[in-house]
Design a protein around this motif. Structure first.
Motif, PDB file in Angstrom:
ATOM      1  N   ILE A  23       0.846  -1.199   0.000  1.00  0.00           N
ATOM      2  CA  ILE A  23       0.000   0.000   0.000  1.00  0.00           C
ATOM      3  C   ILE A  23       0.878   1.244   0.000  1.00  0.00           C
ATOM      4  N   PRO A  24       0.808   2.095  -1.016  1.00  0.00           N
ATOM      5  CA  PRO A  24       1.569   3.350  -0.997  1.00  0.00           C
ATOM      6  C   PRO A  24       1.199   4.173   0.237  1.00  0.00           C
ATOM      7  N   ARG A  25       2.201   4.681   0.941  1.00  0.00           N
ATOM      8  CA  ARG A  25       1.925   5.368   2.199  1.00  0.00           C
ATOM      9  C   ARG A  25       2.974   6.438   2.510  1.00  0.00           C
ATOM     10  N   LYS A  31      -4.330   7.881   3.041  1.00  0.00           N
ATOM     11  CA  LYS A  31      -5.744   7.480   3.080  1.00  0.00           C
ATOM     12  C   LYS A  31      -5.902   5.976   2.902  1.00  0.00           C
ATOM     13  N   ALA A  32      -5.189   5.392   1.964  1.00  0.00           N
ATOM     14  CA  ALA A  32      -5.350   3.959   1.695  1.00  0.00           C
ATOM     15  C   ALA A  32      -4.892   3.102   2.877  1.00  0.00           C
ATOM     16  N   ILE A  33      -3.740   3.426   3.463  1.00  0.00           N
ATOM     17  CA  ILE A  33      -3.256   2.632   4.586  1.00  0.00           C
ATOM     18  C   ILE A  33      -4.121   2.865   5.823  1.00  0.00           C
ATOM     19  N   SER A  34      -4.609   4.087   6.005  1.00  0.00           N
ATOM     20  CA  SER A  34      -5.501   4.378   7.126  1.00  0.00           C
ATOM     21  C   SER A  34      -6.790   3.575   7.011  1.00  0.00           C
ATOM     22  N   ASP A  35      -7.359   3.519   5.802  1.00  0.00           N
ATOM     23  CA  ASP A  35      -8.585   2.742   5.590  1.00  0.00           C
ATOM     24  C   ASP A  35      -8.331   1.247   5.791  1.00  0.00           C
ATOM     25  N   TYR A  36      -7.144   0.784   5.395  1.00  0.00           N
ATOM     26  CA  TYR A  36      -6.794  -0.629   5.607  1.00  0.00           C
ATOM     27  C   TYR A  36      -6.807  -0.959   7.096  1.00  0.00           C
ATOM     28  N   LEU A  37      -6.265  -0.070   7.919  1.00  0.00           N
ATOM     29  CA  LEU A  37      -6.230  -0.308   9.363  1.00  0.00           C
ATOM     30  C   LEU A  37      -7.641  -0.324   9.951  1.00  0.00           C
ATOM     31  N   VAL A  38      -8.501   0.540   9.449  1.00  0.00           N
ATOM     32  CA  VAL A  38      -9.886   0.562   9.922  1.00  0.00           C
ATOM     33  C   VAL A  38     -10.583  -0.759   9.567  1.00  0.00           C
ATOM     34  N   HIS A  77       3.783   5.233  13.595  1.00  0.00           N
ATOM     35  CA  HIS A  77       3.191   6.031  12.517  1.00  0.00           C
ATOM     36  C   HIS A  77       3.116   5.215  11.232  1.00  0.00           C
ATOM     37  N   MET A  78       2.098   5.519  10.433  1.00  0.00           N
ATOM     38  CA  MET A  78       1.834   4.729   9.225  1.00  0.00           C
ATOM     39  C   MET A  78       2.567   5.251   8.002  1.00  0.00           C
ATOM     40  N   ASP A  79       3.023   6.495   8.011  1.00  0.00           N
ATOM     41  CA  ASP A  79       3.669   7.065   6.826  1.00  0.00           C
ATOM     42  C   ASP A  79       5.139   6.705   6.770  1.00  0.00           C
TER      43      ASP A  79
END
Length: 488
Positions: A23-25, A31-38, A77-79
């Motif tokens: 996932i690009p992050r 947004k994509a990695i944040s949604d994956y975590l949700v 952190h996810m980034d």
């Protein structure tokens, strides 16, 4: 150990690390990695919050027998920093990382690996997914934009937390317990451009600085590695003392918190000066190889003709101010700690120079473990900018993390390390921005430590992580969670 990725991803931590590596992050693109975590949390019926800054908070109840143990906040952190060499084809907005194993190390192919701080995300997901790891009530918070502004952590609402202990997993040295870090601020000098036309007798050439190692502007700032932006400034200044030439653009570095490895200027020179300038640059190559023979032995200056359609160049006043800025804006260690031997107290990194149609921007990351010194260094940069009639922009000002000698978490982690490995754990402070300072400021009385496996050459395309260290650190982490009962 592990000979291929299929074997490696059979381990729960590396399974999740490989998943998030798809996932690009990059910072600002979370947004994509944040949604994956949700989705991960929702699929496991865990309480989850995604806030307006895309931070994700996931909560998991204590296992049997740990209901009365103080709640623990697990944080990372996810980034990631997205760095590659100029000739590498990779789109960080959409392409997955290409993982590979070399010996007992995990790399990404020709790009940063994102172990800083994907490893925290992988640890957290493996822990949340497990049914056989004893632990207190968990509040996992994965933040955004740590690598650029820390705006994610700064935006977190403390009302979401009941935790008394914070375990940050953003350290990069196994066997070392991180207990203090520097604060920082991002400062940008903006130089307006006045344009003029070049003469028909001038020929476009590029001057490119390359071959530097770069690195994290906090962790590696004391290694005396070359800064491509500063070197380019020296070269442009030296040429200006002997030759008439014009500049069309100056660009260098990719991130304020990464020591820049490459920089390039497009210049217009008289045809009759080309050979003399080439000789001058050849001599400067020798100078740099001598100066940086131990830190950056592959440094080089490439001088070559280039095709440019535009004839616009900086006016003489802009050219002078641009070169002066490159020379005067501070870079490197500004002071060493007198309290902790070997610790950098204060530093600054001229990380990014960018030319647009209207201005040249010079971005610096300033760090200090002393708030007043950080403020003084900002004043220095502001004064240089004012002298050159430039605008100054200041953002991403985050606090330092002060050392707490009475930390119960520190004591517990030291004890469990000695139990598990039969030796003392090294307690350290680091000259880098860690989000612990932000959370401690938001949650008074929060007791924080930071751990992590061995990660090397972070913020560079050669970033890699030790596979044995990652597994070892994971086992130490979950062993200490089991011992949290001792805090009752």
């Amino acid at each position: 150990m592990y000979s291929n990725l299929e074997e490696l991803t059979s381990h729960e931590v590396f399974y999740y690390f490989a998943e998030i590596s798809k996932i690009p992050r990059g910072s600002g693109n979370e947004k994509a990695i944040s949604d994956y975590l949700v989705r991960f949390a929702e699929e496991r019926n865990l309480e989850v919050v995604q806030d307006s800054a895309l931070n994700v908070i996931i909560k998991k109840d204590a296992t049997t027998g740990y209901e009365n143990v103080p709640t623990v906040i697990i944080q990372g952190h996810m980034d990631m920093v997205c760095e590659k060499n100029q000739d590498t084809i990779h789109d960080f907005e959409k392409d997955p990382l290409q993982l590979r194993i070399e010996g007992d190390m995990l790399y990404a192919t020709d790009t940063t690996l994102g172990a800083d701080n994907g490893i925290a995300v992988a640890y957290a997901l493996a822990l949340l997914d497990a049914e056989d790891i004893p632990h207190p009530t968990l509040e996992v918070v994965i933040t955004t934009e740590e690598e650029t502004t820390m705006n994610g952590a700064l935006a977190v609402d403390a009302a979401h937390f009941k935790g008394e202990i914070l375990i940050n997993i953003d350290s990069e040295e196994d066997g070392k317990l991180l207990v203090s870090s520097a604060g920082g601020v991002h400062v940008t000098q903006v130089l307006p451009i006045k344009w003029e036309n070049t003469t028909e007798h001038e020929v476009a050439h590029s001057i490119r600085i390359k071959g530097l190692k770069g690195g994290h502007s906090g962790i590696s700032i004391n290694k005396e590695r070359g800064n491509s932006n500063k070197i380019l400034g020296r070269v442009l200044h030296e040429l200006s003392t002997e030759f008439q030439y014009s500049i069309q653009q100056i660009n260098g570095g990719l991130k304020p918190n990464a020591i820049p490895r490459e920089a390039e200027a497009t210049v217009f020179i008289q045809q009759e000066d080309v050979e003399q300038i080439k000789k001058k640059i050849d001599k400067y190559n020798d100078i740099l190889k001598n100066e940086l023979q131990f830190s950056d032995p592959k440094v080089s200056i490439v001088f070559e003709k280039t095709d440019i359609s535009s004839s616009n160049v900086f006016a003489k006043e802009t050219k002078h101010k641009a070169i002066t800025s490159l020379l005067l804006i501070p870079h490197g260690v500004q002071g060493m700690s007198m309290a902790i031997e070997g610790l950098v107290e204060s530093s600054t990194n001229l990380g990014v120079v960018t030319t647009t149609d209207t201005s040249i921007t010079f971005e610096s990351e300033i760090r200090s473990s002393v708030k007043s010194v950080k403020s003084y260094m900002v004043t220095q940069v502001r004064t240089i900018a004012e002298m050159l009639e430039c605008e100054v922009l200041i953002d991403s000002d985050y606090p330092e993390w002060p050392y707490n000698p009475d930390s119960k978490a520190k004591k517990l982690f030291e004890e469990t390390y000695k139990e598990k490995y039969g030796k003392e754990m090294e307690v350290i402070a680091v000259h880098a921005g860690i989000e612990c300072g932000v959370f401690i400021e938001k949650i008074p009385g929060l007791d924080a430590i930071s751990i992590g496996p061995d990660i090397f050459l972070v913020h560079t395309p050669d970033e890699h992580i030790s596979i044995p260290s990652t597994i070892n650190n994971w086992e130490y982490f979950i062993y200490t969670l089991k011992r949290m009962k001792d805090l009752l």
